[in-house]
Design a protein around this motif. Structure first.
Motif, mmCIF file in Angstrom:
data_model
loop_
_atom_site.group_PDB
_atom_site.id
_atom_site.type_symbol
_atom_site.label_atom_id
_atom_site.label_comp_id
_atom_site.label_asym_id
_atom_site.label_seq_id
_atom_site.Cartn_x
_atom_site.Cartn_y
_atom_site.Cartn_z
ATOM 1 N N ARG A 288 -16.563 4.890 1.166
ATOM 2 C CA ARG A 288 -15.768 6.061 0.823
ATOM 3 C C ARG A 288 -16.513 7.309 1.271
ATOM 4 O O ARG A 288 -17.755 7.347 1.225
ATOM 5 N N PRO A 289 -15.816 8.347 1.727
ATOM 6 C CA PRO A 289 -16.503 9.539 2.240
ATOM 7 C C PRO A 289 -17.459 10.132 1.215
ATOM 8 O O PRO A 289 -17.192 10.114 -0.001
ATOM 9 N N ASP A 290 -18.586 10.639 1.719
ATOM 10 C CA ASP A 290 -19.510 11.327 0.821
ATOM 11 C C ASP A 290 -18.942 12.703 0.469
ATOM 12 O O ASP A 290 -17.853 13.086 0.926
ATOM 13 N N THR A 291 -19.671 13.449 -0.331
ATOM 14 C CA THR A 291 -19.164 14.730 -0.833
ATOM 15 C C THR A 291 -18.814 15.681 0.299
ATOM 16 O O THR A 291 -17.770 16.349 0.281
ATOM 17 N N GLU A 292 -19.670 15.739 1.324
ATOM 18 C CA GLU A 292 -19.426 16.671 2.428
ATOM 19 C C GLU A 292 -18.203 16.261 3.237
ATOM 20 O O GLU A 292 -17.376 17.104 3.601
ATOM 21 N N SER A 293 -18.073 14.973 3.538
ATOM 22 C CA SER A 293 -16.893 14.523 4.286
ATOM 23 C C SER A 293 -15.614 14.712 3.480
ATOM 24 O O SER A 293 -14.560 15.057 4.034
ATOM 25 N N GLU A 294 -15.686 14.489 2.171
ATOM 26 C CA GLU A 294 -14.513 14.738 1.323
ATOM 27 C C GLU A 294 -14.112 16.211 1.379
ATOM 28 O O GLU A 294 -12.923 16.543 1.430
ATOM 29 N N ARG A 295 -15.115 17.076 1.372
ATOM 30 C CA ARG A 295 -14.831 18.515 1.428
ATOM 31 C C ARG A 295 -14.178 18.882 2.760
ATOM 32 O O ARG A 295 -13.214 19.665 2.802
ATOM 33 N N MET A 296 -14.680 18.296 3.845
ATOM 34 C CA MET A 296 -14.102 18.569 5.161
ATOM 35 C C MET A 296 -12.670 18.032 5.264
ATOM 36 O O MET A 296 -11.783 18.671 5.840
ATOM 37 N N ALA A 297 -12.432 16.860 4.678
ATOM 38 C CA ALA A 297 -11.088 16.285 4.706
ATOM 39 C C ALA A 297 -10.115 17.144 3.911
ATOM 40 O O ALA A 297 -8.972 17.381 4.351
ATOM 41 N N ALA A 298 -10.555 17.623 2.762
ATOM 42 C CA ALA A 298 -9.694 18.475 1.943
ATOM 43 C C ALA A 298 -9.394 19.788 2.662
ATOM 44 O O ALA A 298 -8.263 20.309 2.616
ATOM 45 N N PHE A 299 -10.408 20.316 3.340
ATOM 46 C CA PHE A 299 -10.220 21.554 4.096
ATOM 47 C C PHE A 299 -9.182 21.352 5.206
ATOM 48 O O PHE A 299 -8.266 22.172 5.386
ATOM 49 N N ALA A 300 -9.305 20.251 5.961
ATOM 50 C CA ALA A 300 -8.354 19.976 7.030
ATOM 51 C C ALA A 300 -6.937 19.805 6.491
ATOM 52 O O ALA A 300 -5.967 20.329 7.057
ATOM 53 N N TYR B 104 -11.807 18.002 13.706
ATOM 54 C CA TYR B 104 -13.225 17.674 13.622
ATOM 55 C C TYR B 104 -13.372 16.171 13.419
ATOM 56 O O TYR B 104 -12.828 15.597 12.481
ATOM 57 N N ILE B 105 -14.129 15.515 14.324
ATOM 58 C CA ILE B 105 -14.359 14.078 14.256
ATOM 59 C C ILE B 105 -15.853 13.829 14.062
ATOM 60 O O ILE B 105 -16.673 14.301 14.853
ATOM 61 N N GLU B 106 -16.183 13.077 13.016
ATOM 62 C CA GLU B 106 -17.566 12.641 12.815
ATOM 63 C C GLU B 106 -17.712 11.274 13.495
ATOM 64 O O GLU B 106 -17.363 10.241 12.927
ATOM 65 N N ALA B 107 -18.198 11.294 14.721
ATOM 66 C CA ALA B 107 -18.201 10.097 15.568
ATOM 67 C C ALA B 107 -19.447 9.258 15.316
ATOM 68 O O ALA B 107 -20.391 9.239 16.116
ATOM 69 N N ARG B 108 -19.449 8.563 14.221
ATOM 70 C CA ARG B 108 -20.546 7.651 13.894
ATOM 71 C C ARG B 108 -20.058 6.692 12.819
ATOM 72 O O ARG B 108 -19.074 6.962 12.122
ATOM 73 N N LEU B 109 -20.757 5.571 12.706
ATOM 74 C CA LEU B 109 -20.436 4.621 11.653
ATOM 75 C C LEU B 109 -20.818 5.210 10.305
ATOM 76 O O LEU B 109 -21.737 6.035 10.213
ATOM 77 N N PRO B 110 -20.141 4.797 9.254
ATOM 78 C CA PRO B 110 -20.512 5.301 7.930
ATOM 79 C C PRO B 110 -21.944 4.897 7.578
ATOM 80 O O PRO B 110 -22.385 3.790 7.904
ATOM 81 N N ALA B 111 -22.665 5.793 6.934
ATOM 82 C CA ALA B 111 -23.972 5.417 6.412
ATOM 83 C C ALA B 111 -23.777 4.351 5.347
ATOM 84 O O ALA B 111 -22.793 4.383 4.601
ATOM 85 N N PRO B 112 -24.673 3.372 5.266
ATOM 86 C CA PRO B 112 -24.493 2.329 4.244
ATOM 87 C C PRO B 112 -24.520 2.917 2.849
ATOM 88 O O PRO B 112 -25.313 3.815 2.545
#
Length: 653
Positions: free
Chosen positions: A205-217, A537-545
Motif C-alpha cells: 500500500r502506498p506510503d504516506t508521501e505517495s498517498e499524499r501525491m495521489a490525493a493531490f492528483a 507524476y509517475i514513480e517508476a520503481r518497484l514498491p519498497a518492501p
C-alpha cells in the motif's frame, strides 16, 4: 491417498516455488519417499506467476540473455542434494524447435517467430520466458513421481491459521509441532503441515508521501502512479503530448518507455548514418526523467574477454571471512567487507587490462599483481601503483565515480543537463558494447561472483545492524546499477527518444513536490536550475518492501497476527525497519521476539534473507539454487523426523 498424508502448501506458484518443487523431487527419494500432498496457491499461471506471466506487453524483455537463464540446479551448485541437469532458456528454445522437447503447448505465431530468431545472445521477451518457466513447473511436478500429488489452486491465500489437528482430524503434528489451515479468497481452506510463502515481488500500500501525491492528483484532476510493477499500471489517462514527471531511471523506467512509446504505436528505425531514429505515432507524452543518480542503469555487456579471466574471488574468500568471523563478534560491511569486494573488482579489471590491452599499461601483469596483493584498496599505495602502471586516467577504476557518475556536477542550464546526461549514456554504451573495452566485462563478472557468494560466506546475523542496512540498501542498489541494467539497445532507444524531444533529463538529485498554488507537480534537481511542472507524476520503481503495508492479504495477515514481523535494526541513529519479513538463516518465519514459527517458511525479495533471484546463469553455483535445495531438504527432513506417519506410508510408493 490416505487422509493422513503430510501436506505442503505453497503460497505463490511462480519460479521460486517451481525451483523448490524441483528440489523436493530431487531430494525426496533419500529423505522422505512416502506419500506427499502438495498444494500450490497461485492466481496466475503456475511456473511464471504474476511477474513473468504471458499476459503482458510483448515488447517487454528480460534483462538477461537467453544463454544466461536456467532453472536447473546443475553440477556447479554446492548443495547436499543431487544435481539435475536440464536445458537453460536458449537450449530449451532450440529443443522446442527441433522437437526434442515435446511437452510444450502450441505457441502463438509471434512466439514461434521469436524462437526462430533467438540466439544465446538474444534478450528474450517475458512472454517467451513465461513458457519456459511454465514448462519447468510441469517438469518439476512430474519429477515428484508416484505417491506425490500436486494440486494447483488458481486462487489467492488470505490467511494462515494454526489448526492444531491434521487434515483427517487427528493430532498428527508437523515439523516442530502443529498444523496450519490456509484460507483462500474463494472460501476454501487447505490443511498443511508446512506452509511456504513464495510470493516473489509483491505490492505494498502506498506510503504516506505517495498517498499524499495521489490525493493531490485526484483533487486537481491530475495523474499519479505510485511505485508498482510497471505493466500493472493503467496509463491510458495520460494524453498525447502531455508532460509527465518520472522519478526513477532503472528497469521500471525502461519498461515505461516501451509502454508509452512503442506501446502507443511509435517505432524505431536505423538511420542512414547508423544512428537510431524514433518515428512517433502522435499518441506519445513527453517525459521529464530524473533520479538520485540522474542517469539510467548501465546496460548489459556484449563484449567478450580478450585477456585472462580472473577466476574465483581472490580476496573476498571463505578463508578471509572465516578469519574475520573468528576475530570479531560482528562484522562491518563498509570497513571490513567492501574493501575486499572492491579489491576483487579491481583485480579482475586490471588483469583484463594488462593481459588484454598491454599497450594501455606499463610493466607486466605479474609485477603489478604481486604489488597489488600487498596493498589495501583504500590506500595511497594502491593509488600510486595504479597511477604509475596505467598512464591514462580513463582506464583506472574509480568505484565511487562509477556509483555516482555526476556527483559534484553543477549544471548551469537545461541544455547543460541534456548534453551531460546524453553524453554519459553514449559513453556508457561505448564501454559496454565496444569490443575494445572488455575490462567492463571483467568488472561485471567479478561483482556478480561476489554478489552470489556473499550470503554463503557471511551469516547475516553476524553483520552489525548498520551493515545489514547497507547490504539491503546501498550494496544491492550499486550492484543492480552496474550489473542488472537493460539490454544495450534499450539505451540506444532512450537516446533516440531524447533526440526526438520526447524524453528530457532532469539530472541527479531529483526532487518532486506538489504545488497547491498551481495544482501541478513540480520537479527539479539539486544540481541544476531545471524546474518543470506537470499534471502527471509517475514513480517508476518497484514498491519498497513493507510487510506491514503489504497489499498481499496473506503477508498482511501474517504481520497482523503477530506470528511474523518486519526486520528491525538498531543503529547509532535509532531503530529502523527494512520492511522485509524477518526470517532465520533457514528461511523460517520468525516472531517479533525471534521465535521460529513451526512449519512456516518464507523465501523471496521481501524477506530478510540475502535476496537471491528465482533463476540464474548456468554453471555459476547460483545462490537461489543453493537456498532452494537447503529449504527442500529441511522440509523433507522435518516431515520424516517429526510426523507420526505409519511406516507403511513412508516406504517407496
Amino acid at each position: 491417498m490416505p487422509s493422513t498424508v503430510p501436506a505442503i502448501v505453497f503460497i505463490g506458484g511462480g519460479p521460486r516455488a517451481a525451483g523448490i518443487l524441483e528440489r523436493l523431487a530431487a531430494n525426496r527419494p533419500a529423505l522422505f519417499d512416502g506419500p506427499l500432498r502438495i498444494h500450490v496457491v497461485e492466481p496466475h499461471e503456475p511456473g511464471s506467476g504474476r511477474i513473468w506471466r504471458h499476459d503482458q506487453n510483448p515488447g517487454l524483455l528480460l534483462n538477461s540473455t537467453a544463454a544466461d537463464v536456467t532453472m536447473f540446479t546443475d553440477g556447479s551448485v554446492a548443495c547436499d542434494g543431487p544435481a539435475v541437469d536440464g536445458p537453460g532458456l536458449a537450449t530449451w528454445a532450440a529443443g522446442v524447435l527441433d522437437g526434442s522437447i515435446r511437452d510444450v503447448p502450441r505457441l502463438e505465431p509471434h512466439l514461434l517467430a521469436q524462437l526462430h530468431a533467438l540466439t544465446p545472445a538474444s534478450f528474450p521477451s517475458r512472454q517467451l520466458q513465461s513458457k519456459y518457466l511454465e514448462w519447468f513447473f510441469r517438469r518439476a511436478v512430474a519429477a515428484l513421481g508416484p505417491g506425490a500429488s500436486v494440486t494447483v489452486h488458481r486462487d489467492t491465500a488470505t490467511a494462515v491459521e494454526r489448526s492444531g489437528t491434521s487434515g483427517s482430524g487427528t493430532s498428527a503434528e508437523g515439523p516442530d509441532g502443529g498444523r496450519h489451515r490456509v484460507r483462500l479468497a474463494s472460501g476454501a481452506a487447505l490443511d498443511a503441515d508446512v506452509v511456504v510463502y513464495a510470493l516473489g515481488h509483491t505490492d505494498s500500500r502506498p506510503d504516506t508521501e505517495s498517498e499524499r501525491m495521489a490525493a493531490f492528483a485526484a483533487h486537481h484532476g491530475g495523474f499519479h502512479a505510485p511505485p508498482s510493477y510497471t505493466t500493472d499500471v493503467d496509463y491510458s489517462a495520460i494524453a498525447p503530448g502531455q508532460d509527465v514527471i518520472v522519478a526513477g531511471m532503472g528497469l521500471a523506467f525502461v519498461d515505461l518507455l516501451v509502454l508509452l512509446f512503442e506501446g502507443r504505436g511509435g517505432r524505431f528505425e536505423e538511420g542512414p548514418d547508423g544512428g537510431l531514429e524514433y518515428l512517433p505515432s502522435g499518441a506519445e507524452p513527453r517525459l521529464w526523467a530524473g533520479s538520485r543518480r540522474g542517469v539510467p542503469y548501465h546496460s548489459k555487456i556484449s563484449s567478450t574477454l580478450r585477456g585472462y579471466a580472473a577466476g574465483t574471488p581472490r580476496y573476498f574468500t571463505a578463508a578471509a571471512m572465516e578469519s574475520l568471523l573468528a576475530q570479531h563478534d560482528e562484522l562491518d560491511f563498509r570497513t571490513q567487507l567492501w574493501p575486499l569486494i572492491a579489491k576483487d573488482a579491481g583485480y579482475a579489471f586490471y588483469r583484463e587490462l594488462f593481459t588484454g590491452y598491454p599497450e594501455r599499461v606499463l610493466g607486466t601483469w605479474a609485477d603489478f599483481a604481486a604489488r597489488f596483493d600487498a596493498v589495501d584498496w583504500y590506500s595511497s599505495g594502491r593509488d600510486e601503483l595504479v597511477a604509475a602502471a596505467v598512464p591514462d586516467p580513463a582506464f583506472r577504476l574509480d568505484l565511487e565515480a562509477l556509483d555516482q557518475p555526476l556527483s559534484g556536477c553543477a549544471f548551469s542550464s537545461h541544455a547543460a543537463v541534456q548534453k551531460s546526461v546524453a553524453a554519459y549514456v553514449e559513453h556508457d554504451l561505448a564501454l559496454r558494447t565496444d569490443p575494445d573495452h572488455s575490462e567492463t566485462l571483467a568488472l561485471f563478472t567479478a561483482l556478480l561472483k561476489v554478489y552470489m557468494e556473499l550470503g554463503r560466506l557471511v551469516p547475516q546475523e553476524r553483520l552489525n545492524s548498520r551493515s545489514q542496512r547497507a547490504v539491503h540498501g546501498w550494496w544491492h542498489g550499486f550492484f543492480s546499477f552496474v550489473d542488472s541494467g537493460p539490454p544495450p539497445h534499450r539505451l540506444r532507444e532512450l537516446l533516440a527518444l531524447h533526440r526526438a524531444g520526447l524524453v528530457q533529463f532532469l539530472g541527479p538529485g531529483m526532487w518532486v513536490r506538489a504545488d497547491e498554488t498551481t495544482g501541478s507537480f513540480v520537479a527539479g534537481s539539486f544540481q541544476s536550475p531545471v524546474v518543470v511542472d506537470a499534471a502527471a507524476y509517475i514513480e517508476a520503481r518497484l514498491p519498497a518492501p513493507s510487510v506491514e503495508r503489504s497489499a498481499n492479504p496473506a503477508l498482511a495477515e501474517l504481520h497482523a497476527s503477530g506470528r511474523g514481523t518486519e526486520q528491525r535494526l538498531l543503529t547509532s541513529d535509532g531503530a529502523h525497519s527494512t520492511g522485509k519479513l524477518l526470517v532465520s538463516g533457514e528461511h523460517e518465519v520468525l516472531s517479533p521476539l525471534g521465535a521460529p514459527q513451526a512449519g512456516l517458511f518464507a523465501v523471496g525479495p521481501w524477506t530478510s534473507g540475502w535476496g537471491a533471484g528465482a533463476f540464474a546463469r548456468p554453471n555459476t553455483n547460483a545462490a537461489p539454487f543453493r537456498e532452494n535445495d537447503a529449504l527442500a531438504r529441511r522440509i523433507l527432513g522435518g516431515l520424516s523426523a517429526t510426523l507420526r506417519v505409519p511406516a507403511a506410508l513412508t516406504r517407496k510408493a
